[in-house]
Scaffold this active site. Sequence first.
Site, PDB file in Angstrom:
ATOM      1  N   ARG A  26       0.817  -1.231   0.000  1.00  0.00           N
ATOM      2  CA  ARG A  26       0.000   0.000   0.000  1.00  0.00           C
ATOM      3  C   ARG A  26       0.845   1.273   0.000  1.00  0.00           C
ATOM      4  NH1 ARG A  26      -5.613  -0.200   2.033  1.00  0.00           N
ATOM      5  NH2 ARG A  26      -6.410  -2.146   1.211  1.00  0.00           N
ATOM      6  N   ARG A  30      -3.289   6.847   1.131  1.00  0.00           N
ATOM      7  CA  ARG A  30      -3.774   8.070   1.782  1.00  0.00           C
ATOM      8  C   ARG A  30      -2.793   8.739   2.722  1.00  0.00           C
ATOM      9  NH1 ARG A  30      -9.246   5.260   3.488  1.00  0.00           N
ATOM     10  NH2 ARG A  30      -7.703   3.592   3.500  1.00  0.00           N
ATOM     11  N   ARG A  39      -6.490  11.603  -5.739  1.00  0.00           N
ATOM     12  CA  ARG A  39      -7.707  10.870  -5.397  1.00  0.00           C
ATOM     13  C   ARG A  39      -8.923  11.798  -5.442  1.00  0.00           C
ATOM     14  NH1 ARG A  39     -11.611   8.802  -4.643  1.00  0.00           N
ATOM     15  NH2 ARG A  39     -12.388   7.369  -3.062  1.00  0.00           N
ATOM     16  N   ASP A  76      -6.871  -2.525  -7.245  1.00  0.00           N
ATOM     17  CA  ASP A  76      -7.391  -3.129  -6.028  1.00  0.00           C
ATOM     18  C   ASP A  76      -7.725  -4.580  -6.310  1.00  0.00           C
ATOM     19  OD1 ASP A  76      -8.350  -2.051  -3.198  1.00  0.00           O
ATOM     20  OD2 ASP A  76      -9.687  -3.667  -3.829  1.00  0.00           O
ATOM     21  N   TYR A 151     -15.201 -11.209   0.468  1.00  0.00           N
ATOM     22  CA  TYR A 151     -15.926  -9.961   0.173  1.00  0.00           C
ATOM     23  C   TYR A 151     -17.143 -10.241  -0.707  1.00  0.00           C
ATOM     24  CZ  TYR A 151     -11.992  -7.363   2.120  1.00  0.00           C
ATOM     25  OH  TYR A 151     -11.049  -6.852   2.971  1.00  0.00           O
TER      26      TYR A 151
HETATM   27  O1  CP3 Z   1      -0.009  -1.533  -2.476  1.00  0.00           O
HETATM   28  C1  CP3 Z   1      -0.327  -0.595  -3.252  1.00  0.00           C
HETATM   29  O2  CP3 Z   1       0.087   0.571  -3.124  1.00  0.00           O
HETATM   30  C2  CP3 Z   1      -1.176  -0.924  -4.469  1.00  0.00           C
HETATM   31  C3  CP3 Z   1      -2.559  -0.676  -4.346  1.00  0.00           C
HETATM   32  C4  CP3 Z   1      -3.470  -1.558  -3.520  1.00  0.00           C
HETATM   33  C5  CP3 Z   1      -4.690  -1.070  -2.993  1.00  0.00           C
HETATM   34  N1  CP3 Z   1      -5.364  -2.103  -2.445  1.00  0.00           N
HETATM   35  C6  CP3 Z   1      -5.133   0.332  -3.070  1.00  0.00           C
HETATM   36  C7  CP3 Z   1      -6.247   0.793  -2.209  1.00  0.00           C
HETATM   37  C8  CP3 Z   1      -3.407  -2.920  -3.205  1.00  0.00           C
HETATM   38  C9  CP3 Z   1      -2.290  -3.921  -3.492  1.00  0.00           C
HETATM   39  C10 CP3 Z   1      -4.620  -3.254  -2.543  1.00  0.00           C
HETATM   40  C11 CP3 Z   1      -4.933  -4.626  -2.082  1.00  0.00           C
HETATM   41  C12 CP3 Z   1      -6.141  -4.875  -1.302  1.00  0.00           C
HETATM   42  N2  CP3 Z   1      -7.362  -4.274  -1.411  1.00  0.00           N
HETATM   43  C13 CP3 Z   1      -6.258  -5.906  -0.336  1.00  0.00           C
HETATM   44  C14 CP3 Z   1      -5.167  -6.872   0.025  1.00  0.00           C
HETATM   45  C15 CP3 Z   1      -4.121  -6.287   0.874  1.00  0.00           C
HETATM   46  C16 CP3 Z   1      -4.612  -5.758   2.186  1.00  0.00           C
HETATM   47  O3  CP3 Z   1      -4.382  -4.567   2.433  1.00  0.00           O
HETATM   48  O4  CP3 Z   1      -5.173  -6.539   2.965  1.00  0.00           O
HETATM   49  C17 CP3 Z   1      -7.562  -5.867   0.182  1.00  0.00           C
HETATM   50  C18 CP3 Z   1      -8.152  -6.759   1.257  1.00  0.00           C
HETATM   51  C19 CP3 Z   1      -8.266  -4.831  -0.514  1.00  0.00           C
HETATM   52  C20 CP3 Z   1      -9.680  -4.462  -0.384  1.00  0.00           C
HETATM   53  C21 CP3 Z   1      -9.849  -3.043  -0.018  1.00  0.00           C
HETATM   54  N3  CP3 Z   1      -9.563  -1.967  -0.852  1.00  0.00           N
HETATM   55  C22 CP3 Z   1     -10.345  -2.520   1.180  1.00  0.00           C
HETATM   56  C23 CP3 Z   1     -10.771  -3.356   2.377  1.00  0.00           C
HETATM   57  C24 CP3 Z   1     -10.352  -1.121   1.050  1.00  0.00           C
HETATM   58  C25 CP3 Z   1     -10.927  -0.107   1.990  1.00  0.00           C
HETATM   59  C26 CP3 Z   1     -10.256  -0.046   3.287  1.00  0.00           C
HETATM   60  C27 CP3 Z   1      -9.742   1.317   3.536  1.00  0.00           C
HETATM   61  O5  CP3 Z   1      -8.588   1.392   3.976  1.00  0.00           O
HETATM   62  O6  CP3 Z   1     -10.504   2.275   3.293  1.00  0.00           O
HETATM   63  C28 CP3 Z   1      -9.810  -0.797  -0.214  1.00  0.00           C
HETATM   64  C29 CP3 Z   1      -9.617   0.564  -0.758  1.00  0.00           C
HETATM   65  C30 CP3 Z   1      -8.227   0.932  -1.182  1.00  0.00           C
HETATM   66  N4  CP3 Z   1      -7.437   0.154  -1.968  1.00  0.00           N
HETATM   67  C31 CP3 Z   1      -7.552   2.143  -0.892  1.00  0.00           C
HETATM   68  C32 CP3 Z   1      -6.305   2.075  -1.540  1.00  0.00           C
HETATM   69  C33 CP3 Z   1      -5.236   3.122  -1.581  1.00  0.00           C
HETATM   70  C34 CP3 Z   1      -8.099   3.296  -0.066  1.00  0.00           C
HETATM   71  C35 CP3 Z   1      -9.319   3.896  -0.694  1.00  0.00           C
HETATM   72  C36 CP3 Z   1      -9.228   5.351  -1.080  1.00  0.00           C
HETATM   73  O7  CP3 Z   1      -8.145   5.883  -1.418  1.00  0.00           O
HETATM   74  O8  CP3 Z   1     -10.294   5.986  -1.106  1.00  0.00           O
END
Ligand code: CP3
Length: 344
Positions: A26, A30, A39, A76, A151
Amino acid sequence: MTGVTRKIVEVLEGKTIAPPPIWLMRQAGRYLPEYRETRARAGTFLDLCYTPDLAVEVTLQPIRRYGFDAAILFSDILVIPDALKRNVRFVQGEGPRMDPIDVPGIERLRSQGVLDHLAPVIETVGRLRRVLPEETTLLGFCGAPWTVATYMIAGHGTPDQAPARLFAYRNPEAFERLLSVLAEISAEYLIAQIDAGADAVQIFDSWAGVLGEREFEAYATKPVARMIELVRSARPKAKIIAFAKGAGPNLKSYRQKTKADAIGLDWSVPLSFAAELQKDGPVQGNLDPMRVVAGGKSLEEGIDAILDRLGNGPLIFNLGHGITPEADPDHVTALVERVRGAKA
Ligand code: CP3
């Protein structure tokens, strides 16, 4: 390719590099003001994932700031259910939402059109490989079938994935079908990322830790082993990192059975056990992301402990899970400097 060496690829081939190469799960997100700015311009989160100009930009932001050894495609894991028409959306402050799937819904799932839907993501991969520094590894990724299924079944995130565990006990055949559809689609998706220029790919099984022993074998190990077999049968040189968060003692057999090139470790994996696992091959991890929030001495101690125990074997330095929005960008600078300053 012109004889450039990409350190993370070398570690995935089994080499020990000192100091170890580093990237953070990640790393685009943010905690970075420039991410929040992009964003805000993007509209929805999925618009950001599906607009190559913007996805390329946010992928590059942490590379510009910190010079990490790998860039990870910005997307994602939930683009797969989105491509399967599950009506995925990201609600501000609530996390992801989608239509919960049931047994008839699983029977109706079709893989046709999935890769077409994901074409903008594949385009982002190709563009990234063209603009990234030669020495930077480009990582693609997808979710593991179990984590994506959790999910799809609940329709949202839950603390313990009880809905998916219950569904699997009640409907084992439908659940197996769901996992095998996801494994096949995800393998095709990874192959497309590799063909577009990804040097390696990571499979995220973030919810592996809620599974009992038999279920871990059936729902985490087996589908990931199948995916890796499918990817390697098409692209024999594919480099793959498998991250099964919370898998603990299962990790030894997980590596053997999935044949992943490296396994990712969360911060709950004891470093003594991590050193055992490293005898079988490369490991990635495993700093507690809260140490990056705290900074200072706790950050330094956490880094040094990992370097001391794992720095003499094949290691990709990383966190034990994604960096959180509260992390201070200056603490990340300190982290990278300390890892890079480690003596050979
Ligand atoms: O690593 C990176 O920089 C690449 C981008 C990446 C994102 N999500 C961007 C993201 C990667 C590799 C993921 C993987 C992901 N997404 C996983 C597996 C890894 C982990 O963290 O467990 C999972 C379970 C998800 C599902 C997911 N996506 C959730 C549960 C959420 C919301 C939770 C939250 O923190 O709000 C997301 C949204 C998400 N994916 C964001 C980002 C930067 C934040 C949303 C935003 O910017 O509005």
